[in-house]
Each structure stands twice: as C-alpha cells, then as structure tokens.
Design an enzyme around this catalytic site. Structure first.
Site, PDB file in Angstrom:
ATOM      1  N   LYS A 176       0.826  -1.203   0.000  1.00  0.00           N
ATOM      2  CA  LYS A 176       0.000   0.000   0.000  1.00  0.00           C
ATOM      3  C   LYS A 176       0.867   1.264   0.000  1.00  0.00           C
ATOM      4  O   LYS A 176       2.082   1.191   0.223  1.00  0.00           O
ATOM      5  CB  LYS A 176      -0.923  -0.027   1.219  1.00  0.00           C
ATOM      6  CG  LYS A 176      -1.905  -1.192   1.201  1.00  0.00           C
ATOM      7  CD  LYS A 176      -2.735  -1.201   2.471  1.00  0.00           C
ATOM      8  CE  LYS A 176      -3.690  -2.366   2.519  1.00  0.00           C
ATOM      9  NZ  LYS A 176      -4.479  -2.361   3.771  1.00  0.00           N
TER      10      LYS A 176
ATOM     11  N   TYR B 124     -12.295  -2.759  -3.348  1.00  0.00           N
ATOM     12  CA  TYR B 124     -12.868  -2.773  -2.002  1.00  0.00           C
ATOM     13  C   TYR B 124     -14.394  -2.850  -2.010  1.00  0.00           C
ATOM     14  O   TYR B 124     -15.038  -2.568  -1.004  1.00  0.00           O
ATOM     15  CB  TYR B 124     -12.422  -1.529  -1.226  1.00  0.00           C
ATOM     16  CG  TYR B 124     -10.982  -1.569  -0.786  1.00  0.00           C
ATOM     17  CD1 TYR B 124     -10.510  -2.591   0.034  1.00  0.00           C
ATOM     18  CD2 TYR B 124     -10.088  -0.579  -1.176  1.00  0.00           C
ATOM     19  CE1 TYR B 124      -9.191  -2.629   0.445  1.00  0.00           C
ATOM     20  CE2 TYR B 124      -8.764  -0.605  -0.761  1.00  0.00           C
ATOM     21  CZ  TYR B 124      -8.326  -1.634   0.046  1.00  0.00           C
ATOM     22  OH  TYR B 124      -7.018  -1.667   0.459  1.00  0.00           O
TER      23      TYR B 124
ATOM     24  N   ASN C 148      -1.508  -0.233   7.454  1.00  0.00           N
ATOM     25  CA  ASN C 148      -1.015  -1.587   7.726  1.00  0.00           C
ATOM     26  C   ASN C 148      -0.168  -2.169   6.596  1.00  0.00           C
ATOM     27  O   ASN C 148       0.027  -3.367   6.506  1.00  0.00           O
ATOM     28  CB  ASN C 148      -2.145  -2.523   8.154  1.00  0.00           C
ATOM     29  CG  ASN C 148      -3.160  -2.782   7.064  1.00  0.00           C
ATOM     30  OD1 ASN C 148      -3.006  -2.356   5.923  1.00  0.00           O
ATOM     31  ND2 ASN C 148      -4.214  -3.496   7.413  1.00  0.00           N
TER      32      ASN C 148
ATOM     33  N   HIS D 234      -1.594  -5.606   1.488  1.00  0.00           N
ATOM     34  CA  HIS D 234      -2.847  -6.342   1.285  1.00  0.00           C
ATOM     35  C   HIS D 234      -2.512  -7.684   0.652  1.00  0.00           C
ATOM     36  O   HIS D 234      -1.625  -7.766  -0.199  1.00  0.00           O
ATOM     37  CB  HIS D 234      -3.782  -5.579   0.337  1.00  0.00           C
ATOM     38  CG  HIS D 234      -4.899  -6.426  -0.184  1.00  0.00           C
ATOM     39  ND1 HIS D 234      -6.051  -6.644   0.528  1.00  0.00           N
ATOM     40  CD2 HIS D 234      -5.012  -7.152  -1.330  1.00  0.00           C
ATOM     41  CE1 HIS D 234      -6.837  -7.455  -0.167  1.00  0.00           C
ATOM     42  NE2 HIS D 234      -6.233  -7.777  -1.298  1.00  0.00           N
TER      43      HIS D 234
ATOM     44  N   GLU E 253      -8.977 -10.430  -7.780  1.00  0.00           N
ATOM     45  CA  GLU E 253      -8.028  -9.326  -7.637  1.00  0.00           C
ATOM     46  C   GLU E 253      -6.940  -9.362  -8.699  1.00  0.00           C
ATOM     47  O   GLU E 253      -6.561  -8.312  -9.233  1.00  0.00           O
ATOM     48  CB  GLU E 253      -7.436  -9.330  -6.224  1.00  0.00           C
ATOM     49  CG  GLU E 253      -8.478  -8.978  -5.180  1.00  0.00           C
ATOM     50  CD  GLU E 253      -8.005  -9.104  -3.750  1.00  0.00           C
ATOM     51  OE1 GLU E 253      -8.685  -8.552  -2.866  1.00  0.00           O
ATOM     52  OE2 GLU E 253      -6.960  -9.749  -3.493  1.00  0.00           O
TER      53      GLU E 253
END
Length: 151
Positions: free
Chosen positions: A10, A50, A113, A116, A127
C-alpha cells in the site's frame, strides 16, 4: 499450475521504502513472482477492489488511502501461496500481528497496515484479474526450482 495470489504494498509501505524488504520475504519463502507493477490506483479501481466493503463506514477512507499514492501490485505463485502469504503478512490489525510477520514488524495501526493479500482462491482470482492483464503475468521456471519444492 501452482496457486497464485494477489499482494499489494500500500502507499504507506511504498512511501516508507519497504518494497525491497517485503519482496525479499516472499522470495526467501520460495514463492515465484509472476507479476509486478507500480501504479497509483484510480478511484474506480479502488472502489471495485474494495467493493465488498461498500456499505461499511470505513469504505471512503479505504478508497481515499489506496488512491493517495503509488501501490506495488504483485502476483505470487507457489504451493499454498494464499494461506502462506496471509501468515507472512499477519493480522489485519498490526497490534494483533505476531512478531516476524510483515505487519507485526513493520506496521503500527490498521489505517496504515502496509500490505494487502488475497484471503481466498476466489478473491485472488478476482483481484489478479482486476489489477493485471493476462499479458502482464509471466510463466517462467526458476533455475533453483528443484531446491524450492519436492516434485
């Protein structure tokens, strides 16, 4: 064909210079990198990625964050790569992640975080198809394949 999974570093991981560290963990584990690109996701891509969270209160924040800067999108291949990648990555909440995991070692809170990873074969397929064209994925055989896995 071995199992494939989608992994994305990310914007916080890219900005903090963690790309090499994260790539190295997957390579040292013995997985094969078959797709790699850096992209700043469009809002449309982020919303589709998402989409499962569309009705959740944090959806707008997720979309805003993932589109805020470059993401390193990857496809990894190997036996059990989906489950193994999830273990390498650690729990979604970094403070619940074990030391030695990517999030346990490199992330502090859920909003930043770092990474992913697909959570199931169906998610991985979706994805990968969302982020990569088939021509962007490379089938190749590492010269040390016999040392990675037993036939």
């Amino acid at each position: 064909m071995a199992e494939r999974t989608f992994v994305a570093i990310k914007p916080d991981g890219v900005q903090r210079g963690l790309v090499g560290e994260i790539l190295g963990r997957f390579e040292r584990k013995g997985f094969k990198l078959v797709g790699l690109k850096q992209i700043t996701p469009s809002r449309a891509l982020a919303e589709e990625h998402y989409g499962v969270h569309k009705e959740r209160p944090f959806f707008a924040g997720l979309v805003g964050f993932i589109t805020s800067g470059p993401v390193v999108a990857m496809v990894w291949e190997g036996d059990g790569v989906i489950a193994s990648a999830r273990k390498l990555i650690g729990a979604t909440k970094p403070l619940e992640s074990e030391p030695g995991t990517i999030r346990g070692d490199l992330a502090v809170n859920i909003g930043r975080n770092v990474i992913h990873g697909s959570d199931a074969p169906e998610t991985a397929e979706f994805e990968i198809g969302l982020w990569f064209q088939p021509s962007e994925l490379n089938d190749w055989s590492p010269s040390d394949q016999a040392w990675r896995v037993e036939d």
